[in-house]
Design an enzyme around this catalytic site. Structure first.
Site, PDB file in Angstrom:
ATOM      1  N   HIS A 231      -7.308 -12.546  54.566  1.00  0.00           N
ATOM      2  CA  HIS A 231      -6.861 -11.257  54.034  1.00  0.00           C
ATOM      3  C   HIS A 231      -7.465 -11.024  52.652  1.00  0.00           C
ATOM      4  CE1 HIS A 231      -3.942 -11.372  57.238  1.00  0.00           C
ATOM      5  NE2 HIS A 231      -3.389 -12.460  56.755  1.00  0.00           N
TER       6      HIS A 231
ATOM      7  N   ARG B 278     -10.808 -10.535  60.858  1.00  0.00           N
ATOM      8  CA  ARG B 278     -10.859 -11.557  61.889  1.00  0.00           C
ATOM      9  C   ARG B 278     -12.227 -12.233  61.850  1.00  0.00           C
ATOM     10  NH1 ARG B 278      -9.601  -8.338  66.309  1.00  0.00           N
ATOM     11  NH2 ARG B 278      -7.380  -8.451  65.915  1.00  0.00           N
TER      12      ARG B 278
HETATM   13 ZN    ZN Z   1      -2.346 -13.883  57.826  1.00  0.00          ZN
END
Ligand code: ZN
Length: 312
Positions: free
Chosen positions: A97, A192
């Protein structure tokens, strides 16, 4: 003002979800792909609703925007936290993140995402993916470009009761069979990195390799800064598990009567085992609630249960 407001969670159904949230936490949610219970959330992707008292039926964002007195002197344009229970029936994708600055610039003013996991359940010999083994950005990019995942990712053994700190920029993944309570910033931005080449509806889910390379911290923080081993908590005492710039997470094991003072404007509370009362309101495994400004000064609980407290 009520001292506690029970909440009705939002549920997210996922590729890797299962049935544990219904079977073991007692949530009345259909399906065999229940991945996440967003127990305390004001995020537009899935809001929790007040489920008791005069504000019953209102979204947490509405409480924050229109009834700020519930939150004491808390400031800010949005409710800052998101508390989830995550059941990984299969491996989650390996991900990272951004922090607040990167998210603000690249993700439409969103918050970044620092998070932490309290391990509720995991298989014997369970491991989580926390961090990576690259020593330079160049090595990191090479390993990603060559799909050298086994070399890149760092696996750490975990047990129930451990707390895992996942700062923004940390490569991470929850692995099959692990169930965690997650405290995070109120953000839904995930990059991702690798999804085990799995198909969803016949297609690969998108990867975000360039953004991942931008935000991954190199080298990774040492394991002993990221994994806080669980210790036996004393009954009726608040035990701090992790404290970051974004949140503090603590645990209380209630046995009989328990009360404690805090300087929090408000507290997010989640029952993880057992049952009891919080200011006379009945709660049980899986209950999520806001302890309001009125209640947070001196919290009163009773019963036989464990509660995780999250606060800013
Ligand atoms: Zn996470």
């Amino acid at each position: 003002m009520d001292k506690v407001i029970l909440l009705k969670p939002y549920f997210s159904h996922t590729l890797w979800g299962g049935t544990k949230l219904r079977d073991e936490f007692g949530y009345d949610e259909p399906g065999d792909d229940i991945g996440e219970c967003w127990g305390i959330s004001a995020h537009p992707s899935g809001e929790a609703l007040a489920d008791s008292g005069e504000f019953k039926g209102l979204k947490v964002s509405e409480l924050w925007n229109d009834h700020r007195e519930i939150f004491g002197n808390a400031k800010g344009d949005r409710f800052p936290l998101l508390i989830k229970i995550i059941d990984a029936n299969k491996d989650l994708s390996i991900q990272v993140h951004p922090d607040d600055a990167y998210a603000a610039e690249h993700e439409n003013g969103s918050l970044g995402k620092n998070e932490c996991w309290y391990v509720l359940d995991c298989p014997e010999g369970g491991e989580l993916i926390v961090g990576h083994n690259a020593t330079s950005k160049e090595e990191l990019c090479n390993m990603i470009d060559n799909g050298n995942w086994n070399k890149l990712i760092r696996r750490v053994p975990v047990k129930p009761g451990d707390m895992i700190r996942i700062d923004a920029g940390t490569v991470h993944a929850i692995t099959a069979g692990v169930c965690v309570l997650e405290t995070q910033q109120s953000s839904d931005i995930t990059y991702r990195l690798y999804d085990y080449d799995r198909l969803q509806n016949g297609k690969l889910r998108p990867l975000h390799l360039d953004k991942s390379k931008d935000v991954i911290t190199v080298p990774a923080a040492p394991v002993n800064e990221q994994v806080i081993r669980g210790e036996a908590a004393k009954d009726n005492t608040v035990t701090e598990l992790v404290k970051t710039d974004y949140f503090t997470v603590s645990k209380v094991r209630v046995n009989g009567e328990c009360s404690f003072e805090t300087d929090a404007d408000y507290i997010c509370a989640s029952v993880i085992i057992g049952s009891g009362k919080v200011f006379g309101t009945e709660v049980k495994t899986g209950s999520h609630m806001l302890i309001t400004a009125e209640g947070a000064k001196n919290v009163v609980m009773s019963g036989d249960m464990e509660i995780i407290l999250s606060r800013v």
